[in-house]
Design an enzyme around this catalytic site. Sequence first.
Site, PDB file in Angstrom:
ATOM      1  N   ARG A 220       0.861  -1.188   0.000  1.00 31.17           N
ATOM      2  CA  ARG A 220       0.000   0.000   0.000  1.00 31.17           C
ATOM      3  C   ARG A 220       0.895   1.234   0.000  1.00 31.17           C
ATOM      4  O   ARG A 220       1.479   1.602   1.019  1.00 31.17           O
ATOM      5  CB  ARG A 220      -0.897  -0.017   1.247  1.00 31.17           C
ATOM      6  CG  ARG A 220      -2.017   1.001   1.232  1.00 31.17           C
ATOM      7  CD  ARG A 220      -2.624   1.129   2.612  1.00 31.17           C
ATOM      8  NE  ARG A 220      -1.764   1.905   3.497  1.00 31.17           N
ATOM      9  CZ  ARG A 220      -1.572   1.646   4.790  1.00 31.17           C
ATOM     10  NH1 ARG A 220      -2.133   0.604   5.348  1.00 31.17           N
ATOM     11  NH2 ARG A 220      -0.786   2.425   5.506  1.00 31.17           N
TER      12      ARG A 220
ATOM     13  N   HIS B 175      -3.692   4.269   4.656  1.00 32.26           N
ATOM     14  CA  HIS B 175      -4.805   3.319   4.717  1.00 32.26           C
ATOM     15  C   HIS B 175      -6.074   3.972   4.196  1.00 32.26           C
ATOM     16  O   HIS B 175      -6.776   3.416   3.357  1.00 32.26           O
ATOM     17  CB  HIS B 175      -4.994   2.840   6.159  1.00 32.26           C
ATOM     18  CG  HIS B 175      -6.196   1.985   6.353  1.00 32.26           C
ATOM     19  ND1 HIS B 175      -6.282   0.704   5.857  1.00 32.26           N
ATOM     20  CD2 HIS B 175      -7.376   2.229   6.979  1.00 32.26           C
ATOM     21  CE1 HIS B 175      -7.452   0.194   6.175  1.00 32.26           C
ATOM     22  NE2 HIS B 175      -8.142   1.097   6.839  1.00 32.26           N
TER      23      HIS B 175
ATOM     24  N   TYR C 293       4.142   5.273  11.386  1.00 26.82           N
ATOM     25  CA  TYR C 293       4.423   3.873  11.738  1.00 26.82           C
ATOM     26  C   TYR C 293       5.279   3.117  10.728  1.00 26.82           C
ATOM     27  O   TYR C 293       5.586   1.946  10.949  1.00 26.82           O
ATOM     28  CB  TYR C 293       3.105   3.116  11.974  1.00 26.82           C
ATOM     29  CG  TYR C 293       2.110   3.174  10.827  1.00 26.82           C
ATOM     30  CD1 TYR C 293       2.225   2.340   9.725  1.00 26.82           C
ATOM     31  CD2 TYR C 293       1.037   4.064  10.865  1.00 26.82           C
ATOM     32  CE1 TYR C 293       1.316   2.383   8.690  1.00 26.82           C
ATOM     33  CE2 TYR C 293       0.115   4.124   9.829  1.00 26.82           C
ATOM     34  CZ  TYR C 293       0.264   3.280   8.748  1.00 26.82           C
ATOM     35  OH  TYR C 293      -0.650   3.348   7.713  1.00 26.82           O
TER      36      TYR C 293
END
Length: 392
Positions: free
Chosen positions: A284, A288, A297
Amino acid sequence: MTVDSTAAARTPRKRTAAKKSAKKSPGAGTPDLVQLLSPEGERVENAAHAEYAAFVEDITAEELRGLYRDMVLTRRFDAEATSLQRQGELGLWASLLGQEAAQIGSGRATRDDDYVFPTYREHGVAWCRGVDPTNLLGMFRGVNNGGWDPNSNNFHLYTIVIGSQTLHATGYAMGVAKDGADSAVIAYFGDGASSQGDVAESFTFSAVYNAPVVFFCQNNQWAISEPTEKQTRVPLYQRAQGYGFPGVRVDGNDVLACLAVTKWALERARRGEGPTLVEAFTYRMGAHTTSDDPTKYRADEEREAWEAKDPILRLRTYLESQTDTDEGFFAELETESEALGLRVREAVRAMPDPDRMAIFENAYADGHSLVDEERAQFAAYQASFTDAEGGN
């Protein structure tokens, strides 16, 4: 458009030396990864994967250009939607950036009579199924509950609840088998959803009832901020063994491999050989959703490593080196891409506001006293604003 989304939508150019030297990601180049087109845009010959490769053995240059066009236009649409959300035109958006090959390859493997159960990120699959891109945006703008008739394209409405669509797909596939049809069902979900109980139940029921369903897991490495290694101790595709059906890991950035493996899995289902789990090992590239900040993160180096395996870039490299595709094709596609962005932008801004009271209309078929009470309360609440304005 904003600067970042414009860059994401551009047709990829020539590969640079810096990108060539980017480090490999975990799982890349391993024997259990089905790959037919390398990150450098070269065809991969592997006798162990010949059964899958046979499904794209006769693919033409025109068909390859079609796959490339699908990926470029899907990325352009996705970038426009991201930009529209940043401008306040959409409430939320879930980008597919980096996952175009997994979606276009698998989507083009389906037949018209197959039925697709998506999550909320399968914009490329929707494109393959003939759903107008503008119809995908109504729900994210808050003007409808879906935007298309699932039966028109055999493409179900987007599912927001994580993993539940795999149960819907399994039940539908069991019905297909009982009806004696030779079509198949495919259910999409992410690596995060694979940890849901719904997915485990789907695997059990589909195996026991030999349902003609393909479970297509797009392992994009991150379930929001949770990495895959915090979700499973084994590669996801190996979970299928415990349920008694095959699992295959495919290079999710290789559109040819995704097309071939999905065709193989769907044919198994149509022959009455039961379910298959396909794990598309991809990444990805964006957040998100637009409410997420991936810089909190994950490291930039990780993204840079995957940029070197861009699914659109590798197919462009192959087209330029191994087919008669000229610059005119790419130039025309660039023009078509910008026209699509403009059409999407204008369509979203022209969407009418919904009737606010309509939210109460389809909760119960025969009505309900509690819904009636809530409707009256909401009507009074809205009227209070009108009364206040009238008193000023």
